[in-house]
Scaffold this motif. Sequence first.
Motif, PDB file in Angstrom:
ATOM      1  N   THR A 218      -6.445  -9.717  18.441  1.00  0.00           N
ATOM      2  CA  THR A 218      -6.845  -8.962  17.219  1.00  0.00           C
ATOM      3  C   THR A 218      -5.798  -9.182  15.338  1.00  0.00           C
ATOM      4  O   THR A 218      -6.826  -8.995  14.581  1.00  0.00           O
ATOM      5  N   TYR A 219      -4.739  -9.381  15.365  1.00  0.00           N
ATOM      6  CA  TYR A 219      -4.001  -9.748  14.415  1.00  0.00           C
ATOM      7  C   TYR A 219      -4.343 -10.608  13.425  1.00  0.00           C
ATOM      8  O   TYR A 219      -4.201 -10.949  12.999  1.00  0.00           O
ATOM      9  N   ILE A 220      -4.310 -11.974  14.270  1.00  0.00           N
ATOM     10  CA  ILE A 220      -4.629 -13.044  14.009  1.00  0.00           C
ATOM     11  C   ILE A 220      -6.258 -12.898  13.360  1.00  0.00           C
ATOM     12  O   ILE A 220      -6.387 -13.392  11.794  1.00  0.00           O
ATOM     13  N   TYR A 221      -7.110 -13.093  14.263  1.00  0.00           N
ATOM     14  CA  TYR A 221      -8.722 -12.076  13.318  1.00  0.00           C
ATOM     15  C   TYR A 221      -8.003 -11.641  11.785  1.00  0.00           C
ATOM     16  O   TYR A 221      -8.900 -11.619  10.575  1.00  0.00           O
ATOM     17  N   ILE A 222      -7.246 -10.676  12.064  1.00  0.00           N
ATOM     18  CA  ILE A 222      -7.248  -9.540  10.251  1.00  0.00           C
ATOM     19  C   ILE A 222      -6.712 -10.498   9.685  1.00  0.00           C
ATOM     20  O   ILE A 222      -6.570 -10.379   8.530  1.00  0.00           O
ATOM     21  N   ILE A 223      -5.677 -10.765   9.828  1.00  0.00           N
ATOM     22  CA  ILE A 223      -4.716 -11.862   8.653  1.00  0.00           C
ATOM     23  C   ILE A 223      -6.010 -13.152   7.911  1.00  0.00           C
ATOM     24  O   ILE A 223      -6.204 -13.049   7.367  1.00  0.00           O
ATOM     25  N   PHE A 224      -6.590 -13.978   9.251  1.00  0.00           N
ATOM     26  CA  PHE A 224      -7.563 -14.582   8.554  1.00  0.00           C
ATOM     27  C   PHE A 224      -8.208 -14.380   7.579  1.00  0.00           C
ATOM     28  O   PHE A 224      -8.743 -14.573   6.380  1.00  0.00           O
ATOM     29  N   THR A 225      -9.784 -13.216   7.906  1.00  0.00           N
ATOM     30  CA  THR A 225     -10.055 -12.141   7.379  1.00  0.00           C
ATOM     31  C   THR A 225      -9.319 -11.100   5.569  1.00  0.00           C
ATOM     32  O   THR A 225      -9.744 -11.646   4.762  1.00  0.00           O
ATOM     33  N   ILE A 226      -8.073 -10.709   6.426  1.00  0.00           N
ATOM     34  CA  ILE A 226      -7.227 -10.466   4.857  1.00  0.00           C
ATOM     35  C   ILE A 226      -7.422 -11.912   3.951  1.00  0.00           C
ATOM     36  O   ILE A 226      -6.913 -11.897   2.141  1.00  0.00           O
ATOM     37  N   LEU A 227      -6.651 -12.564   4.260  1.00  0.00           N
ATOM     38  CA  LEU A 227      -5.854 -14.359   3.747  1.00  0.00           C
ATOM     39  C   LEU A 227      -8.039 -14.528   2.390  1.00  0.00           C
ATOM     40  O   LEU A 227      -7.369 -14.970   1.827  1.00  0.00           O
ATOM     41  N   LYS A 228      -8.222 -14.270   3.188  1.00  0.00           N
ATOM     42  CA  LYS A 228      -9.712 -14.560   2.476  1.00  0.00           C
ATOM     43  C   LYS A 228     -10.649 -13.302   1.211  1.00  0.00           C
ATOM     44  O   LYS A 228     -11.205 -14.513   0.825  1.00  0.00           O
ATOM     45  N   ILE A 229      -9.452 -12.482   1.559  1.00  0.00           N
ATOM     46  CA  ILE A 229     -10.048 -11.371   0.725  1.00  0.00           C
ATOM     47  C   ILE A 229     -10.009 -11.979  -1.163  1.00  0.00           C
ATOM     48  O   ILE A 229      -8.790 -12.683  -1.035  1.00  0.00           O
ATOM     49  N   PRO A 230     -10.179 -12.398  -2.841  1.00  0.00           N
ATOM     50  CA  PRO A 230     -10.437 -12.908  -3.586  1.00  0.00           C
ATOM     51  C   PRO A 230      -9.098 -12.431  -4.191  1.00  0.00           C
ATOM     52  O   PRO A 230      -8.543 -13.525  -4.646  1.00  0.00           O
ATOM     53  N   THR A 231      -8.913 -11.308  -3.943  1.00  0.00           N
ATOM     54  CA  THR A 231      -8.029 -10.276  -5.333  1.00  0.00           C
ATOM     55  C   THR A 231      -6.974 -10.427  -4.694  1.00  0.00           C
ATOM     56  O   THR A 231      -6.494  -9.902  -3.088  1.00  0.00           O
ATOM     57  N   ASN A 232      -5.806 -10.311  -5.040  1.00  0.00           N
ATOM     58  CA  ASN A 232      -4.233  -9.715  -5.131  1.00  0.00           C
ATOM     59  C   ASN A 232      -3.872  -8.992  -4.118  1.00  0.00           C
ATOM     60  O   ASN A 232      -3.373  -8.183  -2.896  1.00  0.00           O
ATOM     61  N   THR A 233      -4.413  -8.004  -5.280  1.00  0.00           N
ATOM     62  CA  THR A 233      -4.276  -6.351  -4.984  1.00  0.00           C
ATOM     63  C   THR A 233      -5.340  -6.388  -3.303  1.00  0.00           C
ATOM     64  O   THR A 233      -4.737  -5.724  -2.635  1.00  0.00           O
ATOM     65  N   GLY A 234      -6.013  -6.537  -3.275  1.00  0.00           N
ATOM     66  CA  GLY A 234      -7.168  -6.515  -2.133  1.00  0.00           C
ATOM     67  C   GLY A 234      -6.333  -6.741  -0.919  1.00  0.00           C
ATOM     68  O   GLY A 234      -5.822  -6.582  -0.135  1.00  0.00           O
ATOM     69  N   LYS A 235      -5.434  -8.348  -1.584  1.00  0.00           N
ATOM     70  CA  LYS A 235      -5.027  -9.047   0.052  1.00  0.00           C
ATOM     71  C   LYS A 235      -3.081  -7.951   0.829  1.00  0.00           C
ATOM     72  O   LYS A 235      -3.161  -7.403   1.598  1.00  0.00           O
ATOM     73  N   GLN A 236      -2.703  -7.724  -0.813  1.00  0.00           N
ATOM     74  CA  GLN A 236      -1.544  -6.562  -0.648  1.00  0.00           C
ATOM     75  C   GLN A 236      -1.851  -5.215   0.305  1.00  0.00           C
ATOM     76  O   GLN A 236      -1.446  -4.638   0.987  1.00  0.00           O
ATOM     77  N   LYS A 237      -2.601  -3.920  -0.407  1.00  0.00           N
ATOM     78  CA  LYS A 237      -3.664  -3.514   0.345  1.00  0.00           C
ATOM     79  C   LYS A 237      -3.810  -3.691   2.004  1.00  0.00           C
ATOM     80  O   LYS A 237      -3.532  -2.716   2.565  1.00  0.00           O
ATOM     81  N   GLY A 238      -4.627  -4.656   2.220  1.00  0.00           N
ATOM     82  CA  GLY A 238      -4.883  -5.037   3.774  1.00  0.00           C
ATOM     83  C   GLY A 238      -3.453  -5.358   4.755  1.00  0.00           C
ATOM     84  O   GLY A 238      -3.137  -4.777   5.690  1.00  0.00           O
ATOM     85  N   PHE A 239      -2.947  -6.081   4.030  1.00  0.00           N
ATOM     86  CA  PHE A 239      -1.082  -6.521   4.237  1.00  0.00           C
ATOM     87  C   PHE A 239      -0.640  -4.937   5.150  1.00  0.00           C
ATOM     88  O   PHE A 239       0.209  -4.871   5.942  1.00  0.00           O
ATOM     89  N   SER A 240      -0.337  -4.433   3.537  1.00  0.00           N
ATOM     90  CA  SER A 240       0.456  -2.824   4.081  1.00  0.00           C
ATOM     91  C   SER A 240      -0.342  -2.273   4.625  1.00  0.00           C
ATOM     92  O   SER A 240       0.704  -1.106   5.525  1.00  0.00           O
ATOM     93  N   THR A 241      -1.697  -1.889   5.257  1.00  0.00           N
ATOM     94  CA  THR A 241      -2.217  -0.825   5.821  1.00  0.00           C
ATOM     95  C   THR A 241      -1.297  -1.528   7.575  1.00  0.00           C
ATOM     96  O   THR A 241      -1.208  -0.865   8.077  1.00  0.00           O
ATOM     97  N   CYS A 242      -1.793  -2.743   7.572  1.00  0.00           N
ATOM     98  CA  CYS A 242      -1.241  -3.383   8.778  1.00  0.00           C
ATOM     99  C   CYS A 242       0.039  -3.528   9.006  1.00  0.00           C
ATOM    100  O   CYS A 242       0.153  -3.524  10.685  1.00  0.00           O
ATOM    101  N   SER A 243       0.800  -3.454   8.401  1.00  0.00           N
ATOM    102  CA  SER A 243       2.243  -4.093   8.453  1.00  0.00           C
ATOM    103  C   SER A 243       3.192  -2.820   9.566  1.00  0.00           C
ATOM    104  O   SER A 243       3.640  -3.625  10.487  1.00  0.00           O
ATOM    105  N   SER A 244       2.577  -1.964   8.769  1.00  0.00           N
ATOM    106  CA  SER A 244       3.391  -0.723   9.784  1.00  0.00           C
ATOM    107  C   SER A 244       3.196  -0.721  11.464  1.00  0.00           C
ATOM    108  O   SER A 244       4.029  -0.770  12.291  1.00  0.00           O
TER     109      SER A 244
END
Length: 324
Positions: A218-244
């Motif tokens: 699931t996190y492989i799919y999540i990481i690939f989805t986050i990497l497709k987000i065009p903005t750095n802010t969106g990527k940071q928000k996605g990674f911060s949500t899942c990192s914990s």
Amino acid sequence: MEFEENQTIITEFWLQGFQCGSQYKIFLFLLFLITYAATIAGNALIIKLVIVSPELWSPMYFFLSHLSVDEILFTTNITPNMLNSLLREDGSISIEGCFVQIFLFGSFTVTECFLLVIMSYDRYLAICVPLNYHSLMNQKTCNQLSIGAWMGGLTISVASCFFIFLLQFCGLNVIDHFFCDFTLVLQKSCTDTYMIETEIRIFSILVILPIFLFICLTYIYIIFTILKIPTNTGKQKGFSTCSSHLTVVFMYYGTLIAVYVAPAKGHPYKLNKILSLLYTVATPLLNPLIYSLRNKTIKCVLDNAIKKQLWDGGRSRPQLKMAA
């Protein structure tokens, strides 16, 4: 069942715990007592915040509150008895008490495994399928998943421990551990336990490994989805949500796989004690710390609650003075 005449039937076990000088035992007692108190306080705080704060009324925090309940029950099953053993230097525990500890240990461990995989699935839906998230993860589904996690842990623990409860034990009653680890308890049985050990190992492999692999997938799919987000802010928000959650998963499953799934002969008992301390004492404390320190929403809710409490407290004193 027949026993040799010189064998003594065991009615209680003696947990050796930590073999060190009395001065070190006092230090360990204080360390584990503070850790236990902080664990209860931290997890109870998360539960209260989720209940009273509308900002946290979402599936992710709903499952996090269940995880905190499980952590409190899990560590309470082991730590108080360990503290008593350190303080009174009395490691005795009845066979019935040992069986209850094994049963609860298995139940809460499997429940936590299920809750962690549910939380990863929730993050997968929120990030990879956002348009259908609220319809797929509604209140009814959340309730069913949480009940399933608790019932699954209870059912698997009953199935795993049933044959252990039928065993009789004889010979030396000393267990070189700080709690009733079922692998060491089985060694005290008067009969061949190969089938039971095989059954428990199969249960461990069928429960722990597939769940861990599912979370990784699931996190492989999540990481690939986050990497497709065009903005750095969106990527940071996605990674911060899942990192914990990902930090907790690898810390928890890593120790479980090392102790119960990997070949036991490769681990000395002292190493197993250290690994056991990680998931019985350290992980229940680190979970609320990781989720609270790395989660902006929880930090904001906590800060607002503290400010409100201080503001209310400061406001109440003048009112009492005026009334007087």
